[in-house]
Design an enzyme around this catalytic site. Structure first.
Site, mmCIF file in Angstrom:
data_model
loop_
_atom_site.group_PDB
_atom_site.id
_atom_site.type_symbol
_atom_site.label_atom_id
_atom_site.label_comp_id
_atom_site.label_asym_id
_atom_site.label_seq_id
_atom_site.Cartn_x
_atom_site.Cartn_y
_atom_site.Cartn_z
ATOM 1 C CG HIS A 128 -21.267 7.184 17.600
ATOM 2 N ND1 HIS A 128 -19.950 8.212 17.243
ATOM 3 C CD2 HIS A 128 -20.762 6.982 19.024
ATOM 4 C CE1 HIS A 128 -19.070 7.955 18.660
ATOM 5 N NE2 HIS A 128 -19.296 7.224 19.081
ATOM 6 C CG ASP A 164 -17.925 11.381 23.613
ATOM 7 O OD1 ASP A 164 -18.987 11.129 24.175
ATOM 8 O OD2 ASP A 164 -17.496 9.839 22.715
ATOM 9 C CG HIS A 166 -15.291 7.618 20.885
ATOM 10 N ND1 HIS A 166 -15.706 7.206 22.273
ATOM 11 C CD2 HIS A 166 -14.668 6.134 20.437
ATOM 12 C CE1 HIS A 166 -15.073 6.163 22.684
ATOM 13 N NE2 HIS A 166 -14.785 5.559 21.801
ATOM 14 C CG ASP A 253 -16.132 9.106 25.907
ATOM 15 O OD1 ASP A 253 -15.762 10.106 25.701
ATOM 16 O OD2 ASP A 253 -16.636 8.260 25.048
#
Length: 388
Positions: A128, A164, A166, A253
């Site tokens: 990120h 992931d 996200h 995650d």
């Protein structure tokens, strides 16, 4: 295949706070579990060194590096997103973050210089972090830094695959206008999860149009549906792009017990994903595979088992899902949690999947079609042709 594992206990210093979701205990427990199962027997880890400023500046501006250095003594810095609940300031922040980036560069170097075909840095995957600010628990974007390093050391076509939960927004942003890098992110739909980006319509810019690919999936997606969607989109694009190396961000995650998201995969699903990545690297990237960690906040029941399967997959030492976890690990893990600790390497979840058939048959298929319609024509592929 020759494989390298990047590891040193100094990497545990990337600790945003004692109660932060991204806690380094997940790395410690993973390495303990892998050792107890014999996955790392005879493997000499590659000990990383911190990435120097000129390597970090491949992705980040110098003023941001200075802000990270001074943050522990200067306090909160809203301009650079330092001191927020997501990105709290901690002592040694710069050094710890630079070491993670150094680990991913070291892994990339092992492959580029011919000492390994595969390499893994579980501490990496901080996808990120942006050019001039921290974002989503990530200070320096080791994924993008390693890719940039590879571009300067003989690679001209790199595929980045992010699994992931996200969206891999920082890596996408770093290479949005670079046609040499294809970024593929499979994640929970941005209408339902931070950071709110990663729609199928985000395609890249200019000459790079079509090299940013996003496959957003609805909350509640389970292993079989996730794998159906993945195989309906990713292999065809890699075949068309012809990368020289596959870089994967393997965030755990997506697990159904993860406290920060709402996909519903299991450790069995994760194992299937890692095996698929290995196969894709072999088929489309000459066997070259750089695997990085990422998110994962089910610190004891989820991440250690999933990433032990990742290590085993990279090393071609696949662990039988029914394997019993050694008592030395379970007894240690039990001291860290008031929840039952896992006792085997499986959750007994089915991971067989039915190939997508070119039309909408189950809920996930409409998301598959949206992505294929957005990007496949840009690569000369037919969106509804199941052979593409």
């Amino acid at each position: 295949m020759r494989a390298t594992v990047v590891w040193d206990e100094a990497l545990l210093a990337y600790k945003l706070s004692n109660d932060h979701p991204l806690h380094p205990v997940r790395l410690d427990l993973t390495m303990r579990l892998a050792r107890s199962l014999g996955v790392l027997e005879g493997v000499e880890p590659l000990i990383p060194t911190p990435a120097p400023d000129d390597e970090l500046e491949r992705v980040h501006v110098a003023s941001y590096l200075e802000a990270v250095r001074r943050a522990p003594s200067h306090g909160d810095d809203p301009v650079h997103q330092l001191g927020t609940s997501d990105n709290p300031i901690f002592e040694g922040m710069h050094d710890a973050s630079a070491l993670v980036a150094g680990g991913s560069i070291a892994a990339a170097r092992e492959i580029a210089e011919g000492r390994a075909d595969r390499a893994v840095n579980l501490s990496g995957g901080l996808h990120h972090a942006m050019r001039d600010h921290a974002w989503g628990f990530c200070v320096y974007n080791d994924c993008a830094i390693a890719i940039s390093w590879l571009l300067d050391h003989g690679y001209t076509r790199i595929a980045y695959l992010d699994t992931d939960v996200h969206h891999g927004d920082g890596v996408q942003a770093a290479f949005l206008d670079d046609p040499r890098v294809m970024t593929i992110s499979v994640h929970q739909h941005p209408r339902t999860l931070w950071p709110g980006t990663g729609f199928a319509s985000e395609l890249g810019e200019g000459a790079a149009a079509g090299t940013a690919i996003n496959l957003p999936l609805p909350p509640g997606t389970r292993d079989q549906a996730w794998l159906r969607a993945f195989h309906a989109v990713v292999p065809g694009l890699l075949r068309a792009f012809e990368p020289q190396i596959l870089v994967t961000q393997c965030g755990a995650d997506t697990h159904h017990e993860d406290p920060l998201a709402e996909l519903s995969l299991t450790v069995d699903g994760h194992r299937a994903i890692y095996r698929a990545c290995r196969d894709l690297a072999a088929e489309y990237a000459g066997g070259k595979w750089l695997a990085l960690g990422g998110g994962g906040y089910n610190l004891i029941r989820g991440v250690p088992r999933s990433w032990t399967h990742l290590l085993a997959t990279v090393l071609d030492r696949d662990v039988d899902p029914d394997r019993t976890i050694p008592a030395e690990w379970t007894s240690h893990a039990a001291t860290l949690s008031n929840r039952p600790v896992p006792t085997t390497m499986t959750e007994e979840a089915p991971t067989d999947w039915t190939p997508w058939g070119g039309y909408t048959e189950v809920d996930v298929d409409r998301f598959v079609l949206e992505t294929r319609r957005a990007v496949f024509p840009l690569h000369g592929l037919e969106p509804q042709n199941v052979l593409d």
